[in-house]
Design a protein around this motif. Structure first.
Motif, PDB file in Angstrom:
ATOM      1  N   LEU A  58      12.946 -32.632 -10.817  1.00  0.00           N
ATOM      2  CA  LEU A  58      12.629 -33.884 -10.608  1.00  0.00           C
ATOM      3  C   LEU A  58      12.961 -34.778 -11.802  1.00  0.00           C
ATOM      4  CD1 LEU A  58       8.801 -33.897  -9.033  1.00  0.00           C
ATOM      5  CD2 LEU A  58      11.022 -34.760  -7.816  1.00  0.00           C
ATOM      6  N   VAL A  98      18.679 -35.891  -6.259  1.00  0.00           N
ATOM      7  CA  VAL A  98      17.402 -36.571  -6.517  1.00  0.00           C
ATOM      8  C   VAL A  98      16.370 -36.210  -5.505  1.00  0.00           C
ATOM      9  CG1 VAL A  98      16.683 -38.841  -6.766  1.00  0.00           C
ATOM     10  CG2 VAL A  98      18.595 -38.309  -7.967  1.00  0.00           C
ATOM     11  N   VAL A 114      10.455 -29.851  -0.588  1.00  0.00           N
ATOM     12  CA  VAL A 114       9.761 -28.575  -1.014  1.00  0.00           C
ATOM     13  C   VAL A 114       8.463 -28.502   0.023  1.00  0.00           C
ATOM     14  CG1 VAL A 114       8.282 -27.287  -2.431  1.00  0.00           C
ATOM     15  CG2 VAL A 114      10.550 -28.082  -3.178  1.00  0.00           C
ATOM     16  N   ILE A 154       3.600 -31.203  -3.507  1.00  0.00           N
ATOM     17  CA  ILE A 154       4.248 -30.073  -3.686  1.00  0.00           C
ATOM     18  C   ILE A 154       3.640 -28.981  -4.363  1.00  0.00           C
ATOM     19  CG2 ILE A 154       6.264 -29.465  -5.373  1.00  0.00           C
ATOM     20  CD1 ILE A 154       7.502 -31.944  -5.017  1.00  0.00           C
ATOM     21  N   PRO A 214      14.386 -32.269  -4.477  1.00  0.00           N
ATOM     22  CA  PRO A 214      12.960 -31.474  -4.731  1.00  0.00           C
ATOM     23  C   PRO A 214      11.653 -31.823  -3.922  1.00  0.00           C
ATOM     24  CG  PRO A 214      14.179 -32.316  -6.673  1.00  0.00           C
ATOM     25  CD  PRO A 214      14.994 -32.780  -5.473  1.00  0.00           C
ATOM     26  N   LEU A 215      12.012 -33.335  -3.223  1.00  0.00           N
ATOM     27  CA  LEU A 215      10.926 -33.581  -2.572  1.00  0.00           C
ATOM     28  C   LEU A 215      10.798 -33.003  -1.179  1.00  0.00           C
ATOM     29  CD1 LEU A 215      11.120 -37.620  -3.484  1.00  0.00           C
ATOM     30  CD2 LEU A 215       9.878 -35.783  -4.430  1.00  0.00           C
ATOM     31  N   SER A 263      28.390 -42.333  -8.008  1.00  0.00           N
ATOM     32  CA  SER A 263      26.898 -41.410  -8.091  1.00  0.00           C
ATOM     33  C   SER A 263      27.242 -40.102  -7.240  1.00  0.00           C
ATOM     34  CB  SER A 263      26.053 -42.252  -7.122  1.00  0.00           C
ATOM     35  OG  SER A 263      26.695 -42.485  -5.810  1.00  0.00           O
ATOM     36  N   LEU A 278      16.150 -42.662   1.418  1.00  0.00           N
ATOM     37  CA  LEU A 278      15.675 -43.130  -0.117  1.00  0.00           C
ATOM     38  C   LEU A 278      16.723 -42.966  -1.167  1.00  0.00           C
ATOM     39  CD1 LEU A 278      13.854 -44.761  -1.745  1.00  0.00           C
ATOM     40  CD2 LEU A 278      12.551 -42.915  -2.114  1.00  0.00           C
ATOM     41  N   LEU A 330      24.476 -37.601  -6.096  1.00  0.00           N
ATOM     42  CA  LEU A 330      23.402 -37.707  -6.751  1.00  0.00           C
ATOM     43  C   LEU A 330      22.256 -37.962  -6.085  1.00  0.00           C
ATOM     44  CD1 LEU A 330      22.461 -38.085  -9.784  1.00  0.00           C
ATOM     45  CD2 LEU A 330      22.547 -40.452  -9.497  1.00  0.00           C
ATOM     46  N   ILE A 378      10.432 -26.734  -9.910  1.00  0.00           N
ATOM     47  CA  ILE A 378      10.620 -28.204  -9.036  1.00  0.00           C
ATOM     48  C   ILE A 378      10.371 -29.422  -9.967  1.00  0.00           C
ATOM     49  CG2 ILE A 378       9.783 -29.459  -7.193  1.00  0.00           C
ATOM     50  CD1 ILE A 378      10.728 -26.645  -6.217  1.00  0.00           C
ATOM     51  N   PHE A 394      13.486 -39.345   3.472  1.00  0.00           N
ATOM     52  CA  PHE A 394      13.865 -39.189   2.004  1.00  0.00           C
ATOM     53  C   PHE A 394      15.139 -39.219   1.710  1.00  0.00           C
ATOM     54  CE2 PHE A 394       9.420 -37.060   1.659  1.00  0.00           C
ATOM     55  CZ  PHE A 394       8.713 -37.904   1.114  1.00  0.00           C
ATOM     56  N   ILE A 419      11.088 -46.434  -8.844  1.00  0.00           N
ATOM     57  CA  ILE A 419      10.753 -46.166  -7.510  1.00  0.00           C
ATOM     58  C   ILE A 419      10.646 -44.813  -7.382  1.00  0.00           C
ATOM     59  CG2 ILE A 419      11.687 -46.395  -5.413  1.00  0.00           C
ATOM     60  CD1 ILE A 419      12.940 -49.210  -5.949  1.00  0.00           C
ATOM     61  N   GLY A 451      16.693 -35.349 -11.954  1.00  0.00           N
ATOM     62  CA  GLY A 451      16.845 -36.534 -10.950  1.00  0.00           C
ATOM     63  C   GLY A 451      16.736 -37.879 -11.759  1.00  0.00           C
ATOM     64  N   ALA A 511      23.508 -42.798 -13.738  1.00  0.00           N
ATOM     65  CA  ALA A 511      24.591 -43.350 -12.937  1.00  0.00           C
ATOM     66  C   ALA A 511      24.724 -44.999 -12.671  1.00  0.00           C
ATOM     67  CB  ALA A 511      24.271 -42.629 -11.542  1.00  0.00           C
ATOM     68  N   LEU A 525      18.780 -45.544  -3.239  1.00  0.00           N
ATOM     69  CA  LEU A 525      18.717 -45.698  -4.667  1.00  0.00           C
ATOM     70  C   LEU A 525      19.910 -45.714  -5.548  1.00  0.00           C
ATOM     71  CD1 LEU A 525      15.536 -43.349  -5.713  1.00  0.00           C
ATOM     72  CD2 LEU A 525      15.939 -45.793  -5.968  1.00  0.00           C
ATOM     73  N   SER A 540      25.685 -47.701  -7.748  1.00  0.00           N
ATOM     74  CA  SER A 540      26.336 -47.031  -8.490  1.00  0.00           C
ATOM     75  C   SER A 540      27.764 -46.369  -8.041  1.00  0.00           C
ATOM     76  CB  SER A 540      25.757 -45.721  -9.375  1.00  0.00           C
ATOM     77  OG  SER A 540      25.773 -44.686  -8.393  1.00  0.00           O
ATOM     78  N   ALA A 554      14.585 -50.469  -2.982  1.00  0.00           N
ATOM     79  CA  ALA A 554      15.634 -49.902  -3.610  1.00  0.00           C
ATOM     80  C   ALA A 554      16.799 -50.710  -3.205  1.00  0.00           C
ATOM     81  CB  ALA A 554      15.924 -48.484  -3.373  1.00  0.00           C
ATOM     82  N   ASN A 569       4.137 -37.316  -4.465  1.00  0.00           N
ATOM     83  CA  ASN A 569       4.652 -35.980  -3.737  1.00  0.00           C
ATOM     84  C   ASN A 569       4.128 -34.771  -4.676  1.00  0.00           C
ATOM     85  OD1 ASN A 569       6.610 -35.408  -1.260  1.00  0.00           O
ATOM     86  ND2 ASN A 569       6.823 -37.626  -2.015  1.00  0.00           N
TER      87      ASN A 569
END
Lengths: 246, 63, 224
Positions: free
Chosen positions: A139, C165, C171, A174, C168-169, C158, C147, C161, A135, C144, A162, A142, A149, C151, C155, C215, A170
């Motif tokens: 991150l 990004v 999880v 996690i 993973p949060l 993107s 967000l 993307l 994981i 999430f 941010i 990302g 980008a 973010l 772009s 953001a 998190n």
């Protein structure tokens, strides 16, 4: 005047000149420590009576896994510095750490998997530590993707800041949830029981290598930061002066 | 405490029975550390070359 | 009329004008669910075992699909810029937008999961647990992915993307929900875990809008 030590970090030129020296020191120190620690661990540390020689992978795996996590925390510190003091160097550091951290995370994943083959009999086990490391690598990816980008470097830096801050809040959640998930699905049979005491002949070289990898990471991050600073400041007069003189 | 654990250099390189696992990991580690160093150097050189080219362009513009 | 009411009316109008935006993720969910027996086997015992987890993952993907461009149209037609000049904190407006999005676009998705559950022969008590987890967990997921959408606003290339990004949060949420489903299958107590998921959603709903507003400011203000 007492804040001088802090404010000078706002000057890319000051940093670029100092970092060159620090980098040199770090590079040689890391090289010596890593050669000594790795040879010691590979050749002179006693064989583990349970795992045999395969345990010698930990002299690379453990320091690298430590660093992979520590570097994410370091990025969070940089993000705070970026938002509180608007210090551009903190963003440069974040960019440098993200790439280096991803490399370390991948190295720790691969070395963990290869160590797992002789120990568990398979390359990949959905073990709590391997899973949270996976994981973590997502991150890092990302962050690198987000920065790539967005065109404007300042904007990209803030967006990454941010994301890093949200990620660092998190990350403990996690980690604990993955550990809990592991107990949910698997009985403890697969867990490698760590021996309570490691003899000094085993952990001293490990300590040397941990120190060595930390300094190597500092060397790599400083090198990357210097390159990024030159690239971003290419229109500044001090960079032109510097290049013109060379 | 510091005693070479293998009978010969060949035994060290074979690292029976796990040489096939231990050595590639260390080689990969070396490759990644070396690769990052090389990448940084290249990025640095490229940035400097960019500035140089810009300086040359400015000079020809002035003269 | 207060700003909040006007915002709500506008969102309602927009949703009515583009019913496809609500319908497409549901369509996607049903398609993914129909692929499962085709890819695995029509054996109902096997499907019942993995059905609830599959529905969870499919709902997650469908949710990501419709949240990806959450702020895009408001960004390109300048509405977000107007938000900055209102006498309300940006985070509050963002929170409102996220709640409205959850009501109009995520709740319909949850509403059709029982049908998907029947198709995969998920037992009734597990299905009820599944619905409960979805209801309490999706607010966090919406925040999430919002967000992620904010973010990547600036772009142009993107792509997905924002999804990559943010995933993973997710999880902890997925793991907690899986814990609920496992307990529901065993027949043991699930309410504490549901409460924990709800707490996670509440914390996310209060804190994430702040990050989202940062953001958005970043993408509108440019570099200042």
């Amino acid at each position: 005047m007492s804040w001088r030590w802090f404010h000078q970090w706002g000057s890319p030129r000051w940093f670029y000149e100092r970092a060159g020296r620090w980098q040199l020191v770090c590079g040689w120190l890391a090289l010596i420590l890593l050669v000594v620690g790795s040879l010691w661990g590979l050749g002179f540390a006693p064989v583990d009576y349970q795992q045999g020689n395969s345990y010698r992978i930990i002299y690379l795996h453990v320091p690298v896994a430590f660093l992979a996590q520590a570097m994410y925390a370091a990025m969070a510190v940089c993000a705070v510095v970026l938002f509180v003091w608007k210090m551009k160097l903190a963003d440069v550091a974040m960019q440098a750490i993200a790439v280096t951290g991803l490399a370390f995370t991948v190295l720790s994943l691969v070395s963990g998997a290869v160590w797992g083959k002789p120990t568990w009999g398979t390359y990949w086990v959905w073990d709590a530590r391997l899973t949270s490391m996976l994981i973590l690598s997502f991150l890092y990816l990302g962050l690198i993707g987000l920065r790539a980008a967005i065109q404007d470097p300042d904007q990209a830096g803030k967006a990454c800041g941010i994301l890093v801050l949200v990620g660092v809040v998190n990350l403990p959640i996690i980690k604990y949830s993955v550990e809990w998930w592991n107990t949910l699905h698997q009985p403890a049979s697969l867990k490698l029981t760590e021996k309570p005491t490691m003899p000094a002949s085993m952990w001293v070289p490990l300590l040397v290598n941990i120190l060595g990898y930390y300094i190597a990471a500092a060397y790599l991050v400083l090198g990357s930061m210097r390159a990024i600073v030159i690239g971003r400041e290419r229109r500044a007069s001090w960079v032109k002066e510097l290049v013109g003189r060379a | 405490m510091l005693e070479f654990q293998f009978e010969s250099l060949m035994a060290f390189l074979a690292m029976a029975p796990h040489g096939a696992y231990v050595w590639p990991v260390y080689v990969l580690g070396l490759l990644i550390l070396g690769g990052l160093t090389w990448m940084n150097l290249r990025q640095h050189r490229q940035a400097i070359r960019l500035v140089k080219r810009q300086l040359e362009r400015e000079e020809t513009h002035e003269s | 009329m207060s700003i909040e009411k006007r915002m709500l009316a506008r969102e309602l109008k927009l949703a009515a004008a583009r019913p496809g935006d609500i319908f497409k993720p549901m369509w996607f969910l049903m398609l993914v669910i129909s692929m499962v027996p085709l890819a695995l086997s029509p054996d109902s015992a096997l499907l019942a075992d993995i059905g609830s987890a599959m529905i969870w993952v499919a709902t997650l993907l469908a949710l990501l699909l419709n949240t990806e461009h959450l702020f895009q149209s408001d960004f390109s037609d300048g509405v977000l810029e107007q938000w900055l000049f209102l006498d309300r904190p940006l985070a509050w407006l963002v929170g409102l937008k996220l709640i409205v999005h959850w009501l109009f676009h995520v709740v319909p998705l949850i509403c059709i999961t029982p049908i998907a559950g029947l198709m995969l022969s998920v037992p009734t008590d597990v299905l009820i647990a599944l619905l409960m987890t979805l209801v309490v967990a999706t607010p966090a997921l919406t925040c999430f992915s919002g967000l992620g959408a904010a973010l990547t606003l600036g772009s142009s290339r993107s792509g997905i993307l924002g999804v990559l990004v943010m995933m993973p949060l997710f999880v902890p949420v997925v793991i907690l929900a899986a814990g609920v489903l496992i307990r529901a299958t065993d027949g043991s107590e699930i309410l504490p875990l549901i409460a924990l998921l709800g707490a996670f959603s509440l914390v996310a709903a209060t804190l994430v809008p702040i990050a989202v507003s940062a953001a958005i400011r970043l993408n509108i203000g440019g570099s200042n």
